[in-house]
Scaffold this motif. Structure first.
Motif, PDB file in Angstrom:
ATOM      1  N   TRP A   2       1.041  -1.162  -0.011  1.00 25.42           N
ATOM      2  CA  TRP A   2      -0.120   0.029   0.013  1.00 25.42           C
ATOM      3  C   TRP A   2       0.882   1.327  -0.159  1.00 25.42           C
ATOM      4  CZ3 TRP A   2       1.312  -3.289   4.008  1.00 25.42           C
ATOM      5  CH2 TRP A   2       1.434  -2.550   5.266  1.00 25.42           C
ATOM      6  N   GLU A   3       0.461   2.271  -0.524  1.00 27.88           N
ATOM      7  CA  GLU A   3       0.894   3.347  -0.596  1.00 27.88           C
ATOM      8  C   GLU A   3       0.793   4.085   0.913  1.00 27.88           C
ATOM      9  OE1 GLU A   3       0.897   8.106  -2.428  1.00 27.88           O
ATOM     10  OE2 GLU A   3      -0.617   6.681  -2.697  1.00 27.88           O
ATOM     11  N   ARG A   4       1.932   4.779   1.572  1.00 29.49           N
ATOM     12  CA  ARG A   4       2.021   4.922   3.063  1.00 29.49           C
ATOM     13  C   ARG A   4       2.420   6.220   3.381  1.00 29.49           C
ATOM     14  NH1 ARG A   4       2.628   6.010   7.854  1.00 29.49           N
ATOM     15  NH2 ARG A   4       1.882   4.607   9.377  1.00 29.49           N
ATOM     16  N   GLY A  21      10.133  11.692   0.224  1.00 32.30           N
ATOM     17  CA  GLY A  21       9.499  11.198  -1.236  1.00 32.30           C
ATOM     18  C   GLY A  21       8.295  10.133  -0.828  1.00 32.30           C
ATOM     19  N   PRO A  22       7.964   9.552  -2.120  1.00 33.40           N
ATOM     20  CA  PRO A  22       6.853   8.378  -1.880  1.00 33.40           C
ATOM     21  C   PRO A  22       7.147   7.103  -1.072  1.00 33.40           C
ATOM     22  CG  PRO A  22       7.652   8.577  -4.084  1.00 33.40           C
ATOM     23  CD  PRO A  22       8.385   9.690  -3.383  1.00 33.40           C
ATOM     24  N   ILE A  23       6.407   6.820  -0.335  1.00 34.02           N
ATOM     25  CA  ILE A  23       6.558   5.440   0.243  1.00 34.02           C
ATOM     26  C   ILE A  23       5.691   4.499   0.008  1.00 34.02           C
ATOM     27  CG2 ILE A  23       6.816   4.863   2.831  1.00 34.02           C
ATOM     28  CD1 ILE A  23       7.381   7.672   3.495  1.00 34.02           C
ATOM     29  N   LEU A  24       6.391   3.267   0.069  1.00 31.16           N
ATOM     30  CA  LEU A  24       5.409   2.085   0.162  1.00 31.16           C
ATOM     31  C   LEU A  24       5.511   1.405   1.297  1.00 31.16           C
ATOM     32  CD1 LEU A  24       3.703   0.372  -2.348  1.00 31.16           C
ATOM     33  CD2 LEU A  24       5.809  -1.009  -2.477  1.00 31.16           C
ATOM     34  N   VAL A  44      17.042   2.349   2.042  1.00 35.72           N
ATOM     35  CA  VAL A  44      15.889   1.779   1.105  1.00 35.72           C
ATOM     36  C   VAL A  44      14.587   1.532   2.392  1.00 35.72           C
ATOM     37  CG1 VAL A  44      14.952   0.271  -0.338  1.00 35.72           C
ATOM     38  CG2 VAL A  44      17.008   1.091  -0.661  1.00 35.72           C
ATOM     39  N   PHE A  45      14.842   0.905   3.094  1.00 36.91           N
ATOM     40  CA  PHE A  45      13.888   0.395   4.064  1.00 36.91           C
ATOM     41  C   PHE A  45      14.152   0.846   5.385  1.00 36.91           C
ATOM     42  CE2 PHE A  45      15.278  -3.351   1.402  1.00 36.91           C
ATOM     43  CZ  PHE A  45      14.056  -3.286   0.630  1.00 36.91           C
ATOM     44  N   PHE A  46      12.837   1.230   6.048  1.00 37.56           N
ATOM     45  CA  PHE A  46      12.755   1.761   7.159  1.00 37.56           C
ATOM     46  C   PHE A  46      11.626   1.380   8.122  1.00 37.56           C
ATOM     47  CE2 PHE A  46      10.625   4.866   4.847  1.00 37.56           C
ATOM     48  CZ  PHE A  46       9.651   5.695   5.494  1.00 37.56           C
ATOM     49  N   THR A  47      11.231   1.894   9.399  1.00 36.47           N
ATOM     50  CA  THR A  47      10.005   1.426  10.150  1.00 36.47           C
ATOM     51  C   THR A  47       9.897   2.728  11.013  1.00 36.47           C
ATOM     52  OG1 THR A  47       8.820  -0.031  11.169  1.00 36.47           O
ATOM     53  CG2 THR A  47      11.068   0.362  11.920  1.00 36.47           C
ATOM     54  N   THR A  48       8.515   2.777  11.403  1.00 36.99           N
ATOM     55  CA  THR A  48       8.026   3.628  12.299  1.00 36.99           C
ATOM     56  C   THR A  48       7.562   3.045  13.589  1.00 36.99           C
ATOM     57  OG1 THR A  48       6.033   4.043  11.532  1.00 36.99           O
ATOM     58  CG2 THR A  48       7.363   5.177  10.599  1.00 36.99           C
ATOM     59  N   ARG A  60      11.669   3.563   0.711  1.00 33.66           N
ATOM     60  CA  ARG A  60      11.616   4.740   0.014  1.00 33.66           C
ATOM     61  C   ARG A  60      11.793   4.424  -1.523  1.00 33.66           C
ATOM     62  NH1 ARG A  60      15.055   5.336   4.618  1.00 33.66           N
ATOM     63  NH2 ARG A  60      14.537   6.908   5.895  1.00 33.66           N
ATOM     64  N   LEU A  61      10.631   4.826  -2.038  1.00 30.17           N
ATOM     65  CA  LEU A  61      10.510   4.387  -3.623  1.00 30.17           C
ATOM     66  C   LEU A  61      11.695   4.993  -4.369  1.00 30.17           C
ATOM     67  CD1 LEU A  61       6.798   4.253  -4.025  1.00 30.17           C
ATOM     68  CD2 LEU A  61       8.245   2.369  -4.069  1.00 30.17           C
ATOM     69  N   GLU A  62      12.097   6.153  -4.007  1.00 25.47           N
ATOM     70  CA  GLU A  62      13.137   6.853  -4.493  1.00 25.47           C
ATOM     71  C   GLU A  62      14.717   6.359  -4.746  1.00 25.47           C
ATOM     72  OE1 GLU A  62      12.750  10.914  -3.044  1.00 25.47           O
ATOM     73  OE2 GLU A  62      11.405  11.397  -4.389  1.00 25.47           O
TER      74      GLU A  62
END
Length: 94
Positions: A2-4, A21-24, A44-48, A60-62
């Motif tokens: 999903w877009e997030r 930027g855009p996040i998936l 590239v990858f992260f979490t909250t 991070r799509l970019e």
């Protein structure tokens, strides 16, 4: 998947590290897979905190290449697909 977009609480938790930027959002098979992706720190990858204890990552799509995105999409689908269908896909891909 999903877009997030990041929420206010995400922005507060990430501070200066919050991407613009855009996040998936993508599910992963289990928390071990999540930790492995997060440990491979290429930015590239992260979490909250919202996803603490939940088998999902943010992308991070970019910063991800096409091959990496393809892998994330397939793995997310495999994590949620019915077992018989996932097995058939994997057997056909081998």
């Amino acid at each position: 998947m999903w877009e997030r977009p990041l929420r206010r609480s995400d922005l507060e938790a990430l501070g200066d590290q919050a991407p613009s930027g855009p996040i998936l959002g993508a599910r992963v098979e289990h928390l071990g897979a999540k930790e492995a992706l997060l440990a491979n720190d290429e930015g590239v990858f992260f979490t909250t905190p919202h996803f603490d204890g939940y088998p999902a990552i943010l992308v991070r799509l970019e910063r991800i290449d096409v091959e990496g995105l393809d892998e994330v999409i397939v793995e997310a689908w495999l994590a949620r697909a019915p077992k018989r269908l996932a097995k058939s896909y994997l057997d056909d891909s081998a």
